[in-house]
Motif scaffolding. Sequence first.
Motif, PDB file in Angstrom:
ATOM      1  N   CYS A  14       7.632   2.588 -14.353  1.00 19.69           N
ATOM      2  CA  CYS A  14       7.707   3.564 -13.263  1.00 19.69           C
ATOM      3  C   CYS A  14       6.399   4.316 -13.045  1.00 19.69           C
ATOM      4  N   ARG A  15       5.564   4.409 -14.058  1.00 22.81           N
ATOM      5  CA  ARG A  15       4.277   5.114 -13.926  1.00 22.81           C
ATOM      6  C   ARG A  15       3.258   4.334 -13.114  1.00 22.81           C
ATOM      7  N   LEU A  16       3.373   3.018 -13.043  1.00 19.30           N
ATOM      8  CA  LEU A  16       2.311   2.194 -12.475  1.00 19.30           C
ATOM      9  C   LEU A  16       2.099   2.324 -10.966  1.00 19.30           C
ATOM     10  N   PRO A  17       3.141   2.293 -10.120  1.00 20.08           N
ATOM     11  CA  PRO A  17       2.872   2.350  -8.680  1.00 20.08           C
ATOM     12  C   PRO A  17       2.332   3.721  -8.240  1.00 20.08           C
TER      13      PRO A  17
ATOM     14  N   ARG B 142      12.905   8.655 -10.836  1.00 20.07           N
ATOM     15  CA  ARG B 142      11.478   8.548 -11.145  1.00 20.07           C
ATOM     16  C   ARG B 142      10.629   8.449  -9.879  1.00 20.07           C
ATOM     17  N   GLY B 143      11.233   8.710  -8.714  1.00 18.44           N
ATOM     18  CA  GLY B 143      10.473   8.721  -7.470  1.00 18.44           C
ATOM     19  C   GLY B 143      10.327   7.378  -6.789  1.00 18.44           C
ATOM     20  N   LEU B 144      11.090   6.381  -7.218  1.00 17.45           N
ATOM     21  CA  LEU B 144      11.029   5.049  -6.617  1.00 17.45           C
ATOM     22  C   LEU B 144      12.351   4.770  -5.911  1.00 17.45           C
ATOM     23  N   THR B 145      12.271   4.490  -4.625  1.00 17.59           N
ATOM     24  CA  THR B 145      13.467   4.275  -3.815  1.00 17.59           C
ATOM     25  C   THR B 145      13.644   2.799  -3.509  1.00 17.59           C
ATOM     26  N   LEU B 146      14.851   2.326  -3.691  1.00 18.09           N
ATOM     27  CA  LEU B 146      15.177   0.940  -3.387  1.00 18.09           C
ATOM     28  C   LEU B 146      15.067   0.723  -1.883  1.00 18.09           C
ATOM     29  N   THR B 147      14.251  -0.249  -1.478  1.00 18.69           N
ATOM     30  CA  THR B 147      14.112  -0.561  -0.060  1.00 18.69           C
ATOM     31  C   THR B 147      14.609  -1.952   0.285  1.00 18.69           C
TER      32      THR B 147
END
Length: 148
Positions: free
Chosen positions: A52-55, A91-96
Amino acid sequence: MRERLPNLVLLREPAEGIPLESFADEVTIHFPWGSLLRGALAEDESVFAAICRLPRPGGRLTMLLSVTAREGREPLTDEDRARVARAYRSRGLTLTEHRAVVRADVDAARSSWGKRLDVGGTRPGELLRFVRGSAAARAPVPSLFDGR
């Protein structure tokens, strides 16, 4: 002939040991197993946190998964998918995007492992695409993950 990429970094390290944060426009994980699979499914916290840290903001995380009894576990259920989507969202990542993997996805990924497993042929797979903190990420796509 392969496309030339101006800034490509290939890492061959345990995910939890990668000291990078908000580093990549695109992160791809193709057919993980073991600890990387557990991390991708938000079951191993140290690996999950590293992924999760990478993008970077607006960056994409794309995963091609195939989970069957061969990995010593049951295929993903709707409840598993909902839990995974919530974990990434936290973690701030949304499924698109979420859909079944087809053979063309395996070919495009140039995954010899995916080809050997025959994902998209005799073996099922799932494609999950997440975006970190962009306008596109604020409008989630209906999927099996959230029951819509």
